[in-house]
Design a protein around this motif. Structure first.
Motif, PDB file in Angstrom:
ATOM      1  N   LEU A 139       0.813  -1.218   0.000  1.00 20.70           N
ATOM      2  CA  LEU A 139       0.000   0.000   0.000  1.00 20.70           C
ATOM      3  C   LEU A 139       0.849   1.272   0.000  1.00 20.70           C
ATOM      4  CD1 LEU A 139      -2.758  -1.023   2.571  1.00 20.70           C
ATOM      5  CD2 LEU A 139      -2.993  -0.851   0.099  1.00 20.70           C
ATOM      6  N   THR A 140       2.112   1.130  -0.400  1.00 18.01           N
ATOM      7  CA  THR A 140       3.012   2.292  -0.354  1.00 18.01           C
ATOM      8  C   THR A 140       2.453   3.473  -1.137  1.00 18.01           C
ATOM      9  OG1 THR A 140       4.913   0.832  -0.157  1.00 18.01           O
ATOM     10  CG2 THR A 140       5.354   3.095  -0.852  1.00 18.01           C
ATOM     11  N   THR A 141       1.947   3.180  -2.348  1.00 16.80           N
ATOM     12  CA  THR A 141       1.410   4.261  -3.190  1.00 16.80           C
ATOM     13  C   THR A 141       0.213   4.920  -2.522  1.00 16.80           C
ATOM     14  OG1 THR A 141       2.107   3.047  -5.157  1.00 16.80           O
ATOM     15  CG2 THR A 141       0.492   4.812  -5.467  1.00 16.80           C
ATOM     16  N   GLN A 156      -6.613  -5.296  10.450  1.00 19.29           N
ATOM     17  CA  GLN A 156      -5.780  -6.095   9.553  1.00 19.29           C
ATOM     18  C   GLN A 156      -6.639  -7.085   8.766  1.00 19.29           C
ATOM     19  OE1 GLN A 156      -2.642  -8.222  11.526  1.00 19.29           O
ATOM     20  NE2 GLN A 156      -1.996  -9.302   9.688  1.00 19.29           N
ATOM     21  N   VAL A 157      -7.633  -7.713   9.435  1.00 15.94           N
ATOM     22  CA  VAL A 157      -8.525  -8.656   8.760  1.00 15.94           C
ATOM     23  C   VAL A 157      -9.314  -7.943   7.659  1.00 15.94           C
ATOM     24  CG1 VAL A 157     -10.546 -10.151   9.039  1.00 15.94           C
ATOM     25  CG2 VAL A 157      -8.722 -10.183  10.752  1.00 15.94           C
ATOM     26  N   VAL A 158      -9.887  -6.783   7.987  1.00 13.68           N
ATOM     27  CA  VAL A 158     -10.690  -6.044   7.004  1.00 13.68           C
ATOM     28  C   VAL A 158      -9.825  -5.622   5.820  1.00 13.68           C
ATOM     29  CG1 VAL A 158     -12.070  -3.967   6.620  1.00 13.68           C
ATOM     30  CG2 VAL A 158     -12.344  -5.273   8.736  1.00 13.68           C
ATOM     31  N   LEU A 159      -8.622  -5.085   6.084  1.00 13.11           N
ATOM     32  CA  LEU A 159      -7.715  -4.672   5.013  1.00 13.11           C
ATOM     33  C   LEU A 159      -7.362  -5.846   4.107  1.00 13.11           C
ATOM     34  CD1 LEU A 159      -5.180  -2.185   6.654  1.00 13.11           C
ATOM     35  CD2 LEU A 159      -6.597  -1.770   4.631  1.00 13.11           C
ATOM     36  N   ASN A 160      -7.085  -7.005   4.730  1.00 15.14           N
ATOM     37  CA  ASN A 160      -6.703  -8.185   3.956  1.00 15.14           C
ATOM     38  C   ASN A 160      -7.837  -8.614   3.026  1.00 15.14           C
ATOM     39  OD1 ASN A 160      -4.766 -10.471   3.475  1.00 15.14           O
ATOM     40  ND2 ASN A 160      -6.554 -11.625   4.193  1.00 15.14           N
ATOM     41  N   LEU A 161      -9.084  -8.615   3.523  1.00 10.36           N
ATOM     42  CA  LEU A 161     -10.222  -9.018   2.700  1.00 10.36           C
ATOM     43  C   LEU A 161     -10.457  -8.017   1.565  1.00 10.36           C
ATOM     44  CD1 LEU A 161     -12.751 -10.276   5.439  1.00 10.36           C
ATOM     45  CD2 LEU A 161     -11.185 -11.624   4.029  1.00 10.36           C
ATOM     46  N   ILE A 184      -7.030   2.279   1.823  1.00  8.91           N
ATOM     47  CA  ILE A 184      -7.049   1.573   0.541  1.00  8.91           C
ATOM     48  C   ILE A 184      -7.675   2.411  -0.571  1.00  8.91           C
ATOM     49  CG2 ILE A 184      -9.321   0.459   0.720  1.00  8.91           C
ATOM     50  CD1 ILE A 184      -6.132  -1.411  -0.162  1.00  8.91           C
ATOM     51  N   ARG A 185      -8.191   3.613  -0.245  1.00  5.42           N
ATOM     52  CA  ARG A 185      -8.994   4.404  -1.179  1.00  5.42           C
ATOM     53  C   ARG A 185      -8.244   4.747  -2.466  1.00  5.42           C
ATOM     54  NH1 ARG A 185     -11.335   9.482   1.565  1.00  5.42           N
ATOM     55  NH2 ARG A 185      -9.091   9.947   1.648  1.00  5.42           N
ATOM     56  N   HIS A 186      -6.979   5.149  -2.332  1.00  7.23           N
ATOM     57  CA  HIS A 186      -6.224   5.536  -3.530  1.00  7.23           C
ATOM     58  C   HIS A 186      -6.049   4.353  -4.470  1.00  7.23           C
ATOM     59  CE1 HIS A 186      -3.478   7.799  -6.036  1.00  7.23           C
ATOM     60  NE2 HIS A 186      -2.587   6.801  -5.951  1.00  7.23           N
ATOM     61  N   MET A 228      -8.149  -6.018   0.160  1.00  6.81           N
ATOM     62  CA  MET A 228      -7.045  -6.147  -0.795  1.00  6.81           C
ATOM     63  C   MET A 228      -7.210  -7.397  -1.654  1.00  6.81           C
ATOM     64  SD  MET A 228      -3.870  -4.891   1.613  1.00  6.81           S
ATOM     65  CE  MET A 228      -2.620  -5.268   0.388  1.00  6.81           C
ATOM     66  N   ASN A 229      -7.698  -8.515  -1.058  1.00  6.29           N
ATOM     67  CA  ASN A 229      -7.962  -9.721  -1.841  1.00  6.29           C
ATOM     68  C   ASN A 229      -9.019  -9.438  -2.907  1.00  6.29           C
ATOM     69  OD1 ASN A 229      -6.118 -11.222  -0.438  1.00  6.29           O
ATOM     70  ND2 ASN A 229      -7.616 -12.326   0.813  1.00  6.29           N
ATOM     71  N   GLY A 230     -10.071  -8.686  -2.529  1.00  7.42           N
ATOM     72  CA  GLY A 230     -11.121  -8.349  -3.485  1.00  7.42           C
ATOM     73  C   GLY A 230     -10.606  -7.466  -4.608  1.00  7.42           C
ATOM     74  N   VAL A 231      -9.724  -6.495  -4.257  1.00  3.71           N
ATOM     75  CA  VAL A 231      -9.156  -5.597  -5.262  1.00  3.71           C
ATOM     76  C   VAL A 231      -8.335  -6.394  -6.274  1.00  3.71           C
ATOM     77  CG1 VAL A 231      -7.479  -3.744  -5.638  1.00  3.71           C
ATOM     78  CG2 VAL A 231      -9.175  -3.565  -3.796  1.00  3.71           C
ATOM     79  N   GLU A 232      -7.476  -7.296  -5.766  1.00  5.14           N
ATOM     80  CA  GLU A 232      -6.621  -8.076  -6.655  1.00  5.14           C
ATOM     81  C   GLU A 232      -7.445  -9.012  -7.535  1.00  5.14           C
ATOM     82  OE1 GLU A 232      -3.697  -9.983  -4.286  1.00  5.14           O
ATOM     83  OE2 GLU A 232      -2.780  -8.103  -3.616  1.00  5.14           O
ATOM     84  N   ALA A 233      -8.590  -9.498  -7.007  1.00  7.53           N
ATOM     85  CA  ALA A 233      -9.442 -10.384  -7.805  1.00  7.53           C
ATOM     86  C   ALA A 233     -10.152  -9.634  -8.922  1.00  7.53           C
ATOM     87  CB  ALA A 233     -10.469 -11.071  -6.896  1.00  7.53           C
TER      88      ALA A 233
END
Length: 690
Positions: free
Chosen positions: A470-472, A585-590, A554-556, A592-597
């Motif tokens: 999430l650096t960007t 951390q759980v919410v972020l992980n879920l 995660i908005r950007h 990010m998984n959705g974004v990548e999918a």
């Protein structure tokens, strides 16, 4: 078959008196059920029976009404019975009495005295017969002995193992039995009672303090003529007897014949068996409690309450008054009291740490063996602690070490007793079983702590990796408030250089600078918390607020990949008790998984839906739904296995760690395919704060 010669008049109900009774009196006797009774019609057979005769013969009333007397009569007695019956029918006699054997429903043969009386109609014909039946099976042997000739009677009298005596009951003027005199005794009498030269003497003379209940029993027999069989204790003789007694001779003589046998040995055996039964019951109770304890271990996660349960069980098992569980602290190399029962503060302060060899627990720790002190006053090694033992009120102690499978000491369970005490082998055996269970608890606790530590490390690594991804987004979230700050600062400089200073514009610019600075600080603080290695901190949380904070981070990234986000948050959700960083951390992980999918998708809109609600149980439910490529596995559960991943560069840790976090919060995390809309849905539930 012979008619009953009736040599012992006192043992008979006088059938002649019954035969002289009229029909009304028969009916009264019949209804009272004092004796077995039946009515028989020559034409119809049995027409009525009472409950007593049903009990004697073992039949129901309906069954007897379908029977005939002949089929229930013993074959050897049938001829005599029929002959007498025919004499009644012919008018030769009005009734008869005889000894007769019957065959009961269960095949048992009983002896009886039977009396029959006919009731005639006006023309003299027999209307029906009333039969009276007295079961004398139990006393038949005594009657036969008494009917024998004097020589045969004397042989039996002298040879039987049972004690026998004939006594004369003595009454006062109110007809209260106050003593009895021995008229005759047989040779076994002395062996059965231990009384010598009893004949001619009274019981008061032999045993002045003889129990009154014996006089009452024999007095009742002498007055009523009713035989009695009973068991009773003769405390003066320190013996138990089974007794069969009946009146003998003329009523006014008030003599009673007594057969008896010493059953003291049997009674002692019964007492021993009763003690064994109590011991077995105690054993069963201990086994049941141990089983309950073992079962509860699977559901109870609180170490202190479990140890308290085990301690109370051992105290109850041993009938102890005090007890404590101490765990070994490897840092201080001392035993520390975790739970206790019955001790005051002065004792707990004294033994707050016990690494000395002189205390029972210290000796058990050093030797790795159980230490039992049956009396602290006689144990030389315990001398230093006698004062505290006396003030605390115990005299005996046992200490059982808790050893791991590797032989390391985990702690000590000890119990204390107010009086000198010796533990039984059963108590020690069950104590070891409980100690084994407690050891299992402690080892499991150590394993769980190690596992939690490892999981925390993995979770921290996963957060660091996620922050790297999430650096960007992070840079964007910080650059935005920094841009605001720089822009408004430049504006302030220009305004201050103007000829006319507009304070309102400057004030507004400074306000924007402060707000942007606070926003940047919040982002940095949030990132720092996610990256920090720390112990979990459970506090009441608003799950909706937590999801919003995760969306900010995660908005950007959502904007970069043209992913629209939809939220549907229930407004009246209860709080959940949890660690903010772990759940975020759980919410972020879920997310990010959705974004990548959804990144590979270009034929349909990319939509991420976040929803919160209450489930059927009233707990908090969170749902993350994407419109991506779906679950690329045949087994949904495989997604949560450690190191399993469908991503080319994935580590296979995110979902496994997320499920562990949710489970540690008492919740559940699962996944499912979207059947109507393409993509996948992940949901987790958390218990509400009570």
């Amino acid at each position: 078959m012979k008619l009953r010669p009736n040599p012992i008049q006192p043992l008979q109900r006088k059938p002649d008196e019954i035969l002289r009774a009229n029909e009304e009196r028969f009916r009264r006797y019949f209804d009272l059920g004092l004796i077995g009774m039946a009515m028989t019609s020559p034409a119809k057979g049995i027409i009525e029976v009472n409950d007593e005769i049903c009990r004697i013969l073992g039949y129901e009333r309906s069954e007897l009404l379908q029977k005939s007397w002949a089929e229930m009569t013993h074959p050897d007695d049938l001829e005599a019975d029929v002959a007498q019956f025919n004499r009644v029918l012919s008018g030769e006699i009005e009734g008869y009495t005889l000894d007769k054997r019957w065959i009961c429903k269960n095949g048992r043969i009983i002896d009886s005295i039977m009396a029959a009386k006919c009731m005639r109609q006006a023309d003299g014909s027999v209307d029906y017969l009333v039969g009276l039946l007295l079961d004398v099976t139990e006393r038949k042997r005594a009657e036969e002995a008494l009917r024998a000739s004097e020589e045969k009677y004397r042989t039996l009298y002298d040879s039987i193992d049972e004690g026998f005596c004939i006594i004369k009951v003595l009454f006062d003027e109110r007809d209260k039995a106050v003593d009895y005199r021995f008229l005759e005794v047989n040779p076994s009498f002395e062996e059965q009672t231990g009384i010598k030269n009893a004949q001619g003497r009274s019981m008061r003379e032999i045993a002045p303090a003889h129990e009154e209940h014996w006089f009452e029993i024999y007095g009742k027999i002498a007055l009523t003529g009713e035989p009695i069989r009973f068991e009773n204790a003769a405390s003066q003789l320190n013996r138990w007897y089974t007794v069969y007694a009946f009146r003998i001779g003329e009523p006014q003589e008030r003599n009673v014949a007594v057969f008896f046998r010493d059953i003291t040995a049997r009674k002692r055996t019964e007492t021993e068996l009763l003690g064994l039964e109590v011991e077995l019951a105690t054993e069963l109770t201990a086994m049941t409690r141990l089983n309950e304890f073992s079962r509860d271990l699977r559901s109870n996660t609180e170490l202190e309450s479990t140890l308290q349960w085990a301690l109370e069980a051992i105290i109850s098992l041993q009938n102890a008054e005090f007890g404590m569980v101490q765990l070994y602290n490897r840092t201080t190399q001392a035993l520390e009291i975790v739970v206790q029962h019955g001790f005051r503060k002065v004792f707990l302060d004294y033994f707050s740490s016990a690494n000395g060899e002189s205390s029972a627990c210290g000796r058990a720790l050093r030797s790795k063996q159980r230490v039992i002190i049956e009396d602290v006053l006689t144990d030389a090694d315990f001398a230093l602690h006698r004062d505290i033992a006396a003030s605390s009120g115990f005299r005996a102690v046992q200490a059982t070490p808790l050893l791991s499978r590797a032989g390391e000491v985990l702690g000590v369970i000890s119990t204390q007793f107010r009086e000198p005490h010796r533990l039984s082998s059963r108590d020690l055996r069950f104590t070891d079983l409980y100690a084994r269970q407690v050891m299992e608890i402690l080892e499991r606790k150590q394993t769980e702590e190690a596992l939690h530590s490892t999981q925390a490390e993995l979770a921290h690594v996963a957060r660091v990796v996620a922050m790297g991804e999430l650096t960007t987004t992070i840079a964007h979230e910080i650059n935005q408030p920094l841009t605001v700050i720089v822009t408004n600062a430049n504006a302030c400089q220009r305004l201050l250089q103007a000829d006319t200073v507009n304070l309102n514009e400057i004030r507004a610019a400074v306000t924007d600078i402060v707000a942007a600075g606070q926003r940047a600080a919040e982002v940095i603080t949030q990132i720092r918390n996610l990256l920090k290695k720390r112990s979990p901190d459970r506090i009441p949380l608003d799950i909706n607020e937590l999801i919003r904070e995760a969306i900010v981070l995660i908005r950007h990234r959502l904007e970069t990949h043209k992913i629209s986000i939809r939220t549907d948050f229930a407004p009246d959700l209860p709080s959940v008790l949890g660690d903010r960083i772990q759940l975020e951390q759980v919410v972020l992980n879920l997310i990010m998984n959705g974004v990548e999918a959804m990144i590979p998708i270009d034929q349909r809109p990319r939509v991420l839906t976040m929803r919160s609600a209450k489930d059927e149980a009233g707990n908090v439910l969170v749902e993350v739904k994407d419109s991506g490529i779906g679950l690329l596995t045949t087994s949904v559960e495989q997604l949560f296995e450690t190191f399993f991943t469908t991503k080319p560069s994935g580590m296979g840790m995110g979902l496994s760690i997320s499920r562990s976090i949710i489970r540690s919060h008492g919740g559940r995390l699962w996944a499912m395919e979207n059947t109507q809309h393409q993509g996948a849905t992940f949901q987790f539930s958390l218990p509400r704060v009570a």
